[in-house]
Design a protein around this motif. Structure first.
Motif, PDB file in Angstrom:
ATOM      1  N   PRO A 126       0.808  -1.223   0.000  1.00  0.00           N
ATOM      2  CA  PRO A 126       0.000   0.000   0.000  1.00  0.00           C
ATOM      3  C   PRO A 126       0.842   1.274   0.000  1.00  0.00           C
ATOM      4  O   PRO A 126       2.038   1.210   0.252  1.00  0.00           O
ATOM      5  CB  PRO A 126      -0.767  -0.108   1.325  1.00  0.00           C
ATOM      6  N   PRO A 127       0.207   2.442  -0.262  1.00  0.00           N
ATOM      7  CA  PRO A 127       0.898   3.718  -0.109  1.00  0.00           C
ATOM      8  C   PRO A 127       1.210   4.011   1.363  1.00  0.00           C
ATOM      9  O   PRO A 127       0.893   3.193   2.241  1.00  0.00           O
ATOM     10  CB  PRO A 127      -0.087   4.744  -0.681  1.00  0.00           C
ATOM     11  N   ARG A 128       1.808   5.154   1.643  1.00  0.00           N
ATOM     12  CA  ARG A 128       2.323   5.453   2.991  1.00  0.00           C
ATOM     13  C   ARG A 128       1.282   5.319   4.098  1.00  0.00           C
ATOM     14  O   ARG A 128       1.601   4.981   5.227  1.00  0.00           O
ATOM     15  CB  ARG A 128       2.931   6.860   3.042  1.00  0.00           C
ATOM     16  N   LYS A 129       0.020   5.559   3.772  1.00  0.00           N
ATOM     17  CA  LYS A 129      -0.976   5.515   4.853  1.00  0.00           C
ATOM     18  C   LYS A 129      -1.359   4.082   5.251  1.00  0.00           C
ATOM     19  O   LYS A 129      -2.117   3.890   6.215  1.00  0.00           O
ATOM     20  CB  LYS A 129      -2.202   6.342   4.479  1.00  0.00           C
ATOM     21  N   GLY A 130      -0.818   3.118   4.567  1.00  0.00           N
ATOM     22  CA  GLY A 130      -1.041   1.725   4.958  1.00  0.00           C
ATOM     23  C   GLY A 130      -2.325   1.157   4.386  1.00  0.00           C
ATOM     24  O   GLY A 130      -2.971   1.759   3.533  1.00  0.00           O
ATOM     25  N   CYS A 131      -2.734  -0.021   4.886  1.00  0.00           N
ATOM     26  CA  CYS A 131      -3.919  -0.700   4.367  1.00  0.00           C
ATOM     27  C   CYS A 131      -5.186  -0.149   5.007  1.00  0.00           C
ATOM     28  O   CYS A 131      -5.195   0.223   6.176  1.00  0.00           O
ATOM     29  CB  CYS A 131      -3.852  -2.193   4.674  1.00  0.00           C
ATOM     30  N   ASP A 132      -6.242  -0.163   4.232  1.00  0.00           N
ATOM     31  CA  ASP A 132      -7.559   0.145   4.762  1.00  0.00           C
ATOM     32  C   ASP A 132      -7.955  -0.988   5.721  1.00  0.00           C
ATOM     33  O   ASP A 132      -7.677  -2.158   5.465  1.00  0.00           O
ATOM     34  CB  ASP A 132      -8.531   0.197   3.575  1.00  0.00           C
TER      35      ASP A 132
END
Ligand code: SAH
Length: 462
Positions: free
Chosen positions: A393-399
């Motif tokens: 995932p991008p920097r904000k991580g997984c949903d």
């Protein structure tokens, strides 16, 4: 810490202080203390006794500027780049490479412990590069105007929008560096004006170049404030003839008053819409707007690790969530029965499909959409039961919904590739609480001289 517990600053702005640096923050700033009060001091290294000037004080912590190093750390080294401090693109050039690798390992280990509660997890030593310079395959450079009226290409000075004129960037592959300078000079000769953020006037906004080391192809993208390139054919000819290795010239039009680099319209001026690059045995077509990892050497290292952690025998169904242009998916497809990739950017998904065809893979399926929506749908409607799930995932991580779907379908193994140790640790905690065990994590130094680090983590079902 509650507000009441945060210490008032025992120091004042502009005061000169002495302190010993204890630690580094994840931004690479040294942490020193005065009467227990933390000061963050860029360019100061752990173990060093330093003098600093207090720049800013807040409740709980403040910032200082390094004035003199009184006792130097053995981890300190000469910063080779003349614009290192002004530019801010790199944060660790003043640290030996060995120390950078240690620091990145510690960053991951600390996040695992503090955020993930994963005190026992094995975090391997960071895999570094043999030569940690000139690794970037993509340059993205804003254009400005010098006092003599000619164009300059450079970087935004830290925390400002002033463009620093730059002759070279030593983490950039030579081909990109040279190409940016040449395109800038050609544009100057053709009388192109530089875009000015303040007024919204001027033509050339950015030059983006991408070099594919395995094929020697270079893509040049000019981002312009308006459609019409003056003397377009001659400009194209000049770029083709003067910039070695040019395989594709692309124009992107961005007329918006924004600091987002790319606009919506992209047009190929000359050559193909793509350049081609290989990672391991897989060939990729890369378009101007594709996300493609910037360090080809370490991308291979990272993907090899992901593949090792996936531990494929040939009979597995694999999901690759956040698949981009299908890079990891195709790496896995060589060894799996069937791979499903999901990605939110539709253009990336069509690139992924093209890449599957290019490599004659018929065991990969790609879908456009949010991973957290598509994966539950695959599971319900298609009764898809993955043996392995890979996420990147991008920097904000997984949903969270994606994490819960993973727990629900319970694959044997999960491989989590991450560019942010903090969100990685948060998500691992969730997966561990849901019945998974972290086998090990491998930091890979994808971005030498900067504070960034990539990590591949292997989890198995308990
Ligand atoms: N695995 C790829 C891309 C990783 S970057 C590679 O190594 O090249 C992360 C990707 O996640 C980006 O392509 C981004 O567009 C995509 N993305 C972001 N949010 C998403 C979401 N909610 N669902 C699916 N993909 C998403």
């Amino acid at each position: 810490m509650s507000k009441q517990n945060k210490p008032e600053a025992p120091v004042e702005k502009n005061e000169l202080i002495e302190t010993t640096i204890e630690d580094l923050t994840h931004e690479g700033h040294g942490v020193g203390r005065v009467e227990g009060y933390a000061l963050f001091i860029p360019y100061a290294l752990p173990g060093e006794r330093i003098q600093a000037k207090v720049i800013k004080t807040k409740k709980g912590y403040g910032f200082g500027k390094l004035i003199t190093v009184l006792e130097e750390s053995s981890e300190r080294t000469e910063k080779p780049c003349p614009i290192y401090v002004k530019c801010g693109g790199c944060q660790l050039q003043h640290m030996t490479y060995e120390a950078q690798l240690h620091y990145k390992h510690k960053q991951v280990k600390d996040a695992f412990e503090r955020i993930g509660g994963l005190n026992e997890a094995v975090v391997r030593d960071t895999i570094g590069m043999e030569d940690p310079w000139r690794y970037r395959n993509k340059a993205q450079v804003p254009i400005g105007v010098k006092e003599d009226g000619r164009l300059k290409a450079g970087f935004y000075q830290k925390r400002t929008h002033n463009i620093i004129d730059m002759d070279e960037c030593i983490i950039q592959q030579k081909e990109n560096d040279g190409a940016v300078q040449q395109v800038k000079d050609i544009a100057s000769r053709f009388g192109m004006s530089a875009y000015d953020e303040e007024s919204g006037r001027g033509f050339l906004r950015h030059v983006v170049t991408r070099y594919a080391p395995t094929t020697g192809q270079l893509m040049i993208v000019v981002i312009t404030n308006g459609k019409k390139i003056p003397d377009e054919q001659a400009f194209i000819e000049a770029v083709r003839n003067e910039v070695k290795d040019t395989a594709s010239i692309v124009q992107n039009v961005n007329t918006k008053r924004t600091n987002v680099i790319f606009g919506e319209k992209t047009k190929t001026l000359w050559g193909e819409d793509y350049i081609y690059d290989h990672i391991g045995g897989v060939k990729f077509a890369i378009s101007a707007r594709s996300f493609y990892q910037v360090n080809p050497v370490q991308t291979k290292t990272l993907y090899d690790k992901a593949l090792e952690y996936a531990d494929l025998r040939g009979h597995e169904t694999v999901i690759d969530a956040y698949c981009g242009i299908g890079t990891i998916s195709l790496f896995l497809a060589e060894k799996a029965r069937q791979v499903y990739g999901v990605e939110v950017v539709p253009q990336a998904v069509s690139d992924a499909k093209r890449n599957a065809q290019l490599n004659h893979f018929d065991n990969v399926t790609f879908a456009a959409g949010k991973a957290e929506e598509v994966m539950p749908w695959w599971v319900k409607a298609n009764d898809l039961r993955p043996d392995v799930v890979v996420v990147d995932p991008p920097r904000k991580g997984c949903d969270e919904q994606l994490l819960d779907t993973m727990l629900e379908v319970a694959p044997e193994r999960i491989v989590y590739v991450s560019c942010n140790p903090a969100t990685l640790a948060r998500d691992l905690k969730h997966l561990v609480e849901g019945g998974y065990e972290v086998v090990e994590a491998q930091p890979v130094d994808m971005f030498p001289q900067t504070t960034h680090v990539e990590v591949a983590t292997k989890l198995v079902k308990k």
